[in-house]
Write an enzyme that holds these catalytic residues in place. Sequence first.
Site, mmCIF file in Angstrom:
data_model
loop_
_atom_site.group_PDB
_atom_site.id
_atom_site.type_symbol
_atom_site.label_atom_id
_atom_site.label_comp_id
_atom_site.label_asym_id
_atom_site.label_seq_id
_atom_site.Cartn_x
_atom_site.Cartn_y
_atom_site.Cartn_z
ATOM 1 N N GLU A 200 -5.774 -2.150 35.643
ATOM 2 C CA GLU A 200 -6.635 -3.333 35.664
ATOM 3 C C GLU A 200 -8.061 -2.859 35.384
ATOM 4 O OE1 GLU A 200 -5.541 -6.408 38.754
ATOM 5 O OE2 GLU A 200 -4.350 -4.702 39.471
ATOM 6 N N GLU A 334 -11.767 7.945 26.336
ATOM 7 C CA GLU A 334 -12.373 8.207 27.653
ATOM 8 C C GLU A 334 -11.426 7.823 28.786
ATOM 9 O OE1 GLU A 334 -14.773 10.098 27.574
ATOM 10 O OE2 GLU A 334 -15.370 9.793 25.486
ATOM 11 N N CYS A 387 -2.933 3.510 42.330
ATOM 12 C CA CYS A 387 -3.493 2.201 41.971
ATOM 13 C C CYS A 387 -2.884 1.627 40.703
ATOM 14 C CB CYS A 387 -5.018 2.291 41.826
ATOM 15 S SG CYS A 387 -5.596 3.151 40.337
ATOM 16 N N ASN A 390 1.092 -0.759 40.757
ATOM 17 C CA ASN A 390 1.307 -2.190 40.967
ATOM 18 C C ASN A 390 0.923 -2.988 39.730
ATOM 19 O OD1 ASN A 390 -1.460 -1.392 41.722
ATOM 20 N ND2 ASN A 390 -1.749 -3.593 42.060
#
Length: 478
Positions: A200, A334, A387, A390
């Site tokens: 995200e 990056e 992280c 999900n």
Amino acid sequence: MIEVLLVTICLAVFPYPGSSIILESGNVDDYEVVYPQKLTALPKGAVQPKYEDAMQYEFKVNGEPVVLHLEKNKGLFSEDYSETHYSPDGREITTYPSVEDHCYYHGRIQNDADSTASISACDGLKGYFKLQGETYLIEPLELSDSEAHAVFKYENVEKEDEAPKMCGVTQNWESDESIKKASQLYLTPEQQRFPQRYIELAIVVDHGMYTKYSSNFKKIRKRVHQMVNNINEMYRPLNIAITLSLLDVWSEKDLITMQAVAPTTARLFGDWRETVLLKQKDHDHAQLLTDINFTGNTIGWAYMGGMCNAKNSVGIVKDHSSNVFMVAVTMTHEIGHNLGMEHDDKDKCKCEACIMSAVISDKPSKLFSDCSKDYYQTFLTNSKPQCIINAPLRTDTVSTPVSGNEFLEAGEECDCGSPSNPCCDAATCKLRPGAQCADGLCCDQCRFKKKRTICRRARGDNPDDRCTGQSADCPRNS
């Protein structure tokens, strides 16, 4: 029953070899002017949305007709996607715009198994597609005839300056022994089936970039959305879904002290992300888009293996080109560092121009080398970043099957759309009894062509591509 609605625009092509034109992507040598023909498959009685879930366009490239199949990138935005800018007195102004009927697509070229495409259809077609191993860009021409588009090769975009553009990350292969060893490992096909991961993404635009685009929030939003759509497509081979969670534009002033030394700015941005941005909205990774000129011709910097760390899961990218694709490649690079990827070593990584090259190449850089894949696999194994496991809130990232869109979706064996197709049952999207295939360069009258049948003639020094006798696809021979 499905009826196919053919919306015919006008098909034409005008090559302009040796000529030059100024486009939104920059000065371009050698381009073709095309008038795409749109072919749309819709269920009978369906109300056509502004931007359909699936579209097809036909036009010519180098005199040869191609059919571009597009499917809306439904995983581009998180369900709670937000945009923030600031009032003159410094107050945050956050909105939650509707992004259901957006205009960003991924796709492929018909009968080219290795093709890919990332296209914005907001105002005409803009983006890139890979055809027969070559990367082409397409964008609308600002002519009185609104359907005219330019198609040109990536390498025909003139350099905006001659200075080499560099990533500022200077760690070498010996900096991490475990990663160094990973580069020497042989990964089986089973090991290379990467687990599904989700990032995200938060994108922050500094005040300099906001000013660069005439303080036009809509123009910046469009550029960022195109960029993330491209990044999303480039990460698909690694089974990583990039979802845009928020766009934060520093419309009044910079919220950190911008520095010409890239690592210093990245450190300050990481501090701000940890203390401010993460408290505003949860996300996995943040990128700062800036117009500042960093020292050493640096156009990007990120922490190595920083993904999921509150302070280090960040990167910074200079908006170094009018060509969105080129800036998207830099941001993809990056993010790769944050996922544990080192720069490609020319002696150890067999890739002439891959995404993790330390210097921007004149040739398209939209693939990850085997070294990069090994680095990423090692990062997943050793660091176990939690992280990105999900999925985002959005539940409809897999589209409802749409017969006739030329994509094989869940439960489909074939996808023709027409009831008259002798190979594919349009009502069930299953092959008819006795049929082996319905489409492909190695499919003839519903049967696989014989082994060794030429399906694509040689280009240059490469051998002819031949059918396997067991598939409708035409594999590329090395």
